[in-house]
Design a protein around this motif. Sequence first.
Motif, PDB file in Angstrom:
ATOM      1  N   ALA A 139      28.498  13.671  11.833  1.00  0.00           N
ATOM      2  CA  ALA A 139      28.872  13.834  10.426  1.00  0.00           C
ATOM      3  C   ALA A 139      28.277  12.723   9.575  1.00  0.00           C
ATOM      4  O   ALA A 139      27.804  12.953   8.448  1.00  0.00           O
ATOM      5  CB  ALA A 139      30.390  13.856  10.281  1.00  0.00           C
ATOM      6  N   GLU A 140      28.283  11.520  10.102  1.00  0.00           N
ATOM      7  CA  GLU A 140      27.730  10.379   9.364  1.00  0.00           C
ATOM      8  C   GLU A 140      26.223  10.540   9.176  1.00  0.00           C
ATOM      9  O   GLU A 140      25.669  10.202   8.123  1.00  0.00           O
ATOM     10  CB  GLU A 140      28.049   9.083  10.119  1.00  0.00           C
ATOM     11  CG  GLU A 140      27.908   7.839   9.285  1.00  0.00           C
ATOM     12  CD  GLU A 140      28.541   6.626   9.956  1.00  0.00           C
ATOM     13  OE1 GLU A 140      28.516   5.547   9.345  1.00  0.00           O
ATOM     14  OE2 GLU A 140      29.059   6.768  11.081  1.00  0.00           O
ATOM     15  N   LEU A 141      25.537  11.075  10.175  1.00  0.00           N
ATOM     16  CA  LEU A 141      24.107  11.332  10.039  1.00  0.00           C
ATOM     17  C   LEU A 141      23.845  12.393   8.972  1.00  0.00           C
ATOM     18  O   LEU A 141      22.884  12.298   8.205  1.00  0.00           O
ATOM     19  CB  LEU A 141      23.530  11.769  11.385  1.00  0.00           C
ATOM     20  CG  LEU A 141      23.387  10.661  12.441  1.00  0.00           C
ATOM     21  CD1 LEU A 141      23.082  11.246  13.806  1.00  0.00           C
ATOM     22  CD2 LEU A 141      22.312   9.656  12.029  1.00  0.00           C
ATOM     23  N   LEU A 142      24.710  13.397   8.884  1.00  0.00           N
ATOM     24  CA  LEU A 142      24.570  14.418   7.841  1.00  0.00           C
ATOM     25  C   LEU A 142      24.778  13.813   6.455  1.00  0.00           C
ATOM     26  O   LEU A 142      24.061  14.153   5.502  1.00  0.00           O
ATOM     27  CB  LEU A 142      25.568  15.554   8.083  1.00  0.00           C
ATOM     28  CG  LEU A 142      25.362  16.385   9.359  1.00  0.00           C
ATOM     29  CD1 LEU A 142      26.489  17.394   9.530  1.00  0.00           C
ATOM     30  CD2 LEU A 142      24.008  17.091   9.340  1.00  0.00           C
ATOM     31  N   VAL A 143      25.729  12.902   6.326  1.00  0.00           N
ATOM     32  CA  VAL A 143      25.950  12.211   5.052  1.00  0.00           C
ATOM     33  C   VAL A 143      24.705  11.423   4.667  1.00  0.00           C
ATOM     34  O   VAL A 143      24.286  11.406   3.495  1.00  0.00           O
ATOM     35  CB  VAL A 143      27.183  11.289   5.132  1.00  0.00           C
ATOM     36  CG1 VAL A 143      27.289  10.418   3.881  1.00  0.00           C
ATOM     37  CG2 VAL A 143      28.461  12.104   5.309  1.00  0.00           C
ATOM     38  N   SER A 144      24.075  10.775   5.642  1.00  0.00           N
ATOM     39  CA  SER A 144      22.872   9.983   5.343  1.00  0.00           C
ATOM     40  C   SER A 144      21.753  10.869   4.809  1.00  0.00           C
ATOM     41  O   SER A 144      21.002  10.473   3.906  1.00  0.00           O
ATOM     42  CB  SER A 144      22.413   9.224   6.591  1.00  0.00           C
ATOM     43  OG  SER A 144      21.796  10.076   7.537  1.00  0.00           O
ATOM     44  N   LEU A 145      21.628  12.083   5.335  1.00  0.00           N
ATOM     45  CA  LEU A 145      20.600  13.006   4.849  1.00  0.00           C
ATOM     46  C   LEU A 145      20.871  13.452   3.422  1.00  0.00           C
ATOM     47  O   LEU A 145      19.956  13.527   2.591  1.00  0.00           O
ATOM     48  CB  LEU A 145      20.537  14.231   5.766  1.00  0.00           C
ATOM     49  CG  LEU A 145      19.968  14.025   7.173  1.00  0.00           C
ATOM     50  CD1 LEU A 145      20.186  15.276   8.006  1.00  0.00           C
ATOM     51  CD2 LEU A 145      18.481  13.681   7.114  1.00  0.00           C
ATOM     52  N   ILE A 150      18.089   7.654   4.420  1.00  0.00           N
ATOM     53  CA  ILE A 150      17.510   8.176   5.655  1.00  0.00           C
ATOM     54  C   ILE A 150      17.393   7.073   6.703  1.00  0.00           C
ATOM     55  O   ILE A 150      16.854   5.999   6.453  1.00  0.00           O
ATOM     56  CB  ILE A 150      16.121   8.793   5.398  1.00  0.00           C
ATOM     57  CG1 ILE A 150      16.187   9.784   4.228  1.00  0.00           C
ATOM     58  CG2 ILE A 150      15.593   9.461   6.657  1.00  0.00           C
ATOM     59  CD1 ILE A 150      17.138  10.929   4.426  1.00  0.00           C
ATOM     60  N   ASN A 151      17.914   7.354   7.899  1.00  0.00           N
ATOM     61  CA  ASN A 151      17.820   6.429   9.020  1.00  0.00           C
ATOM     62  C   ASN A 151      16.720   6.891   9.977  1.00  0.00           C
ATOM     63  O   ASN A 151      16.414   8.088  10.056  1.00  0.00           O
ATOM     64  CB  ASN A 151      19.149   6.369   9.776  1.00  0.00           C
ATOM     65  CG  ASN A 151      20.214   5.586   9.021  1.00  0.00           C
ATOM     66  OD1 ASN A 151      20.588   4.488   9.401  1.00  0.00           O
ATOM     67  ND2 ASN A 151      20.718   6.155   7.929  1.00  0.00           N
ATOM     68  N   ASP A 152      16.158   5.950  10.687  1.00  0.00           N
ATOM     69  CA  ASP A 152      15.189   6.282  11.730  1.00  0.00           C
ATOM     70  C   ASP A 152      15.957   6.871  12.903  1.00  0.00           C
ATOM     71  O   ASP A 152      16.641   6.155  13.629  1.00  0.00           O
ATOM     72  CB  ASP A 152      14.434   5.025  12.158  1.00  0.00           C
ATOM     73  CG  ASP A 152      13.366   5.303  13.205  1.00  0.00           C
ATOM     74  OD1 ASP A 152      13.313   6.442  13.717  1.00  0.00           O
ATOM     75  OD2 ASP A 152      12.591   4.385  13.531  1.00  0.00           O
ATOM     76  N   ILE A 153      15.858   8.185  13.087  1.00  0.00           N
ATOM     77  CA  ILE A 153      16.678   8.855  14.091  1.00  0.00           C
ATOM     78  C   ILE A 153      16.321   8.388  15.502  1.00  0.00           C
ATOM     79  O   ILE A 153      17.174   8.391  16.399  1.00  0.00           O
ATOM     80  CB  ILE A 153      16.545  10.395  13.972  1.00  0.00           C
ATOM     81  CG1 ILE A 153      17.662  11.095  14.765  1.00  0.00           C
ATOM     82  CG2 ILE A 153      15.170  10.850  14.373  1.00  0.00           C
ATOM     83  CD1 ILE A 153      19.045  10.823  14.262  1.00  0.00           C
ATOM     84  N   GLU A 154      15.082   7.944  15.706  1.00  0.00           N
ATOM     85  CA  GLU A 154      14.722   7.413  17.021  1.00  0.00           C
ATOM     86  C   GLU A 154      15.434   6.092  17.293  1.00  0.00           C
ATOM     87  O   GLU A 154      15.687   5.740  18.443  1.00  0.00           O
ATOM     88  CB  GLU A 154      13.212   7.230  17.123  1.00  0.00           C
ATOM     89  CG  GLU A 154      12.439   8.545  17.128  1.00  0.00           C
ATOM     90  CD  GLU A 154      10.961   8.336  17.344  1.00  0.00           C
ATOM     91  OE1 GLU A 154      10.560   7.168  17.564  1.00  0.00           O
ATOM     92  OE2 GLU A 154      10.197   9.315  17.287  1.00  0.00           O
TER      93      GLU A 154
END
Length: 670
Positions: A139-145, A150-154
């Motif tokens: 959910a937190e990654l979706l908020v970042s998008l 944007i975070n480096d997903i790697e």
Amino acid sequence: MSNSFFFLQAEKNHLNQGFLDEVENHAISNREQIYVISSPLGDSRYTYDHPSAVVVLSPKRKLTFIDFSGNNDSFDEFVDDFVEDLASISDKYRYKEAIGRPRTWKSELIATIYADEIEPFDAWIKESELHDPAKQRIAELLVSLLTGSINDIERVQADLPISLLDRVKRKIQLFDGDQTRFIYEKPKNDIVRIQGLSGTGKTELLLHKLRDLYVNRPNSKILFTCHNKILAEHLRKRIPDFFNFMKVEEQIAWESRLWCVHGWGSNALPNSGTYRLICSVYKLQFKPFSAYMSFARACSEALEELGEEVDPYFDHILIDESQDFPESFIALCRKVSRDTLYVAGDIFQSIFDANITPNIAPDHLLSKCYRTDPRTLMFAHAIGMGLFEETKLRWLEDPEWVACGYIVEKAASNSLYRLTREPLRRFEDIENDVPSVVLESVSGNFLDAAAFSIVTAIRQLAQEHPSLQPDDVGIIILDRNDEAFPLADKLSILVRRELGWLVNKAHETKRREPGQLFVSNKNNVKGLEFPFVICVSKCITNGYVYRNSLYMTLTRSFLQSRMIVSAELNQDILHHISDGLSRINAEGKIEVMPPNDEEKARIKTTITVAASTLSFFDMADKAFNEIGVLPLWREQLIDALKKVIGEEPDMDNIRETSRFMYERMIKSRA
């Protein structure tokens, strides 16, 4: 008044006003980061025909869609379209491989509320609850998008990290309300000033603003500048990586649409510096650095030569580390910039100005530090201002403490101050009982003792953090160069022999090398960060430039800073500093007796004298008189000083370097 915990992009109206007010109050009172949007931030392509819905985002909660129209069919279509666009953004930034397609998370991470059927605020509190840590992370990654953070997903990845070092390194970063407003709100003034402490994300925000301007203003000319050559080179290398990461499709047109250079420049290279480039564009006489020509004077004379009517060459100029520049440079940039000038600086690196109040009333004040553990920041401030010592070097009034992000509590009759900071998202959910700062005093020959202590500290870190890499550690030596360079040389041999690591002496390479241990003096660390920083300083002196360097160095870490000093040379103040640090590490507070009115007057007078501007020649002449340099040596020594010290002179540096070089000159002629 804006608040860092709440950001509103959706339009407020009579239907949603009550709900939005309740959400904002909840965000502030519970210190919970909340964003309310009607479309994804950062991309104008996404528009919807259903205007009466909002999307509430908060880390560790479900993405909640709330409708105020009563048109259920239209609202359901809006939700489907929005989720489809979110999937497209996820695919664009390569999140899909980590978090999956919407069908894998939509049922568990999306909530919908119909405000005409139920009280929306209470329903949001209940329906958005999310307790599974793995689901919270997605959910937190979706908020970042959706917020453009944007975070480096790697790097961050979707699975939960286990070790402390990995948890901090892989922490998902989200812009807070103040940072988000800077990126997405339309500027109201010709000059937009951002002030923030070290680690508040100023450079990152400028990069996002640069990307926004470059993409949305296709024919614009943009200049990104800072004072320090090393930082300018670092930024020039970072911009292409950042643009690639942010999926900027247009190729960078260097030196025709985009420049990234330091402040001054070289006469032989028109694109080597901001001032040099301006001189080239407008056919001005370039004034090189000399004993009689300061940067402030060069910029002032360029302004005079330009006159009143100027056709701006650049559309936008972005200035980082503005506290290093004279106001004449800011004015020169404003003169040659057609649209908004963005100026970002660190208020605490100007903490020894006679009056900092004007510096803490910018358009955007960033008081929350997201890089550094709050305890590290508190210690860096305290030692920078001499708060633990009987004779303090600086004191702030209550509004200034608040502007620097402190919560001020006072005992009876204001005889005791307790200063604390709010917990931050980067650390609040990470159980960290590791001391944020370690103060170590060593005895005997300082060069040998410090080198041995550094190797021992790295071994200990490697045992505590098995995933530790050489470039996770930064070693910064604050002593003058005749002491710093031999220690760096010794470390390059000792570290390779004892640990098998390569050492990058950054004061020589002028860059950061992946996979190598970073070792440098204080002049090459701006804009850099490390999980662990080891600061080496033989003697804690009272020079204002030295204390600011100490503050800047200690705040380069985002997990722990270690400070190595001489036991013999600091015995008068070490116990005071150690006691203050123990309280910070244990209780998260600075407890200090404020200076009385007489002491405050003395502090202000001292700072006023220190802040008075002297030319390079006058500073050197003053230093020569203090040292006792004979007249016949002075011309030769000042020429040598100009080559060694360059464009960033200060009295402490000139005094120490002059003494060292003069002694060498005398010995060479003996």
